[in-house]
Design an enzyme around this catalytic site. Structure first.
Site: not given
Ligand code: PLP
Length: 399
Positions: A213, A69, A123, A188
């Site tokens: 992603k 962890r 998001y 982000d």
């Molecule tokens: C999918 C997404 C998230 C969240 O990510 P997870 O891996 O699903 O927790 C945050 N920001 C954006 C822009 C996203 O597309």
């Protein structure tokens, strides 16, 4: 051989080699996958000193991590590589993008800085986490021009996505960073990836990715990562240790592997996306196409007909939430990715009920276009604009 930071290397080269510099000396080609949850130590005094050191500094431990962890050598390779691609000192990986955002919010709130200024759209779940105040934070939503006025003495963070999910709206990062003053700006960068944009070069302090992603890129890893300076990374590691949102080492392995093809995937899918945008923009069944100046493989468009029928009509394209995979995905934000955002807030952020979001993959552009244009021809999907008439909102998805 040690990495020599004085020799600049192109992003495509870094993507393949960063986080792997020691492998040849180890006699290895592929990175080792360390699945250990614990590490043996016969010297309790030294172990205690290492625990104290982590508790006071948050620095990565020298030598074995004590417990998984705290750190993991495979995940650390992914972190090093991502930091190199984003141009930051450090990166800290988490179990998901939401775990990464949670850690950033907790790290700032632990200093008493519980107020967040954020720009919509974000998001859906990021919006929800802030709006619901689940972590004891308070959010002020504003547009980029309103950020400076929204900042208070207890503001710990400014949050923006650019291009934003799902409208692909863009923000001038440098101008926004200026408005933030001493408050750290979190960008982000999930949609652009470091291939198209490195937010720290424009003044952002913190870069967040849903690694699920593009970084993973194959739809088989859930992960998140924060790229930032080493000082903030130390706090994030301590939060991660205390709250447990660690990335599994197998995911760290797959994400490092994903990075090696990131530039090739993003550039190829972006070229296809740009061509689809050209065709959609010329199509009478399409009311509006959204595509950012920075480019990328995400496109969004508003249809005159029923968006649910378009989703139901695709055969090659996968009707699914998420994005950034080798295969093309399409989804209806108002029903799926942004369902959790209140209807009024969603519409005010430009997320129309007619909007479809598509993550363009690596298929041939002609095959994608054939599938899309057939789906758009479904009886009510393909309605063209009535002469001078107002376009009614589609019937909503059932709750
Ligand atoms: C999918 C997404 C998230 C969240 O990510 P997870 O891996 O699903 O927790 C945050 N920001 C954006 C822009 C996203 O597309």
């Amino acid at each position: 051989m040690d990495y020599d930071a004085s020799t600049p290397r192109a992003l495509a080269t870094e993507a393949v080699h960063a986080g792997r510099e020691d492998l040849a000396a180890l006699g290895l080609h592929a990175p080792p996958l360390d699945l250990s949850t614990t590490y043996p130590s016969y010297d309790t005094r030294a172990e205690a000193a290492r625990i104290d050191d982590f508790a006071t500094t948050g620095a990565r431990p020298d030598g074995p991590p004590v417990y998984a962890r705290l750190d993991n050598p495979t995940t650390a390779r992914f972190e090093d590589a991502l930091a190199r691609l984003e141009g930051t000192e450090s990166a800290v990986a988490f179990a998901s993008g939401m775990a990464a955002l949670t850690a950033v919010l907790l790290a700032r709130a632990s200093l008493g800085l519980r107020h967040v200024v954020a720009v919509r759209p974000l998001y859906g779940c990021s919006d929800h986490l802030l709006t619901a105040g689940l972590l004891g934070t308070e959010v002020t939503w504003t547009d980029p021009a309103g950020v400076a006025d929204a900042i208070r003495p207890d503001t710990g963070l400014v949050v923006v996505e650019t291009p934003a999910n799902p409208t692909l709206a863009e923000v001038d990062i440098a101008a926004l960073a200026h408005s933030c003053g001493a408050v750290p700006l979190l960008v982000d960068n999930t949609f652009a990836t470091p291939v198209l944009q490195q937010p720290v070069r424009h003044g952002a302090r913190i870069v967040l990715h849903s690694a699920t992603k593009y970084l993973g890129g194959h739809g088989d890893v859930l992960g998140g990562v924060v790229a930032c300076d080493e000082e903030f990374a130390r706090t994030l590691r301590q939060v991660r240790f205390a709250t447990g949102g660690v990335l599994h080492p197998m995911a760290g392995y797959l994400l490092l592997r994903g990075l090696s093809t990131l530039p090739v995937r993003v550039r190829a899918a972006s070229a296809t996306a740009a061509e689809l945008v050209r065709r959609l923009a010329a199509d009478p069944r399409i009311a509006r196409v959204h595509y950012p100046k920075v480019g990328g493989a995400m496109i969004a468009f508003e249809v005159y007909g029923d968006p649910h029928d378009v989703i139901a009509g695709v055969r090659l394209i996968t009707p699914a939430v998420s994005l950034g995979s080798v295969d093309t995905l399409i989804q209806h934000p108002a029903s799926i990715s942004h369902r959790i955002v209140a209807e009024g807030d969603r519409r005010a952020a430009g997320v129309s009920d007619r909007l479809l979001r598509m993550s363009v993959g690596l298929e041939d552009v002609e095959d994608l276009w054939r599938d899309l244009t057939e789906a758009l021809s479904a009886p009510s999907a393909g309605t063209a604009r009535a002469e001078g008439g107002r376009v009614p909102e589609p019937r909503p998805a059932a709750r």
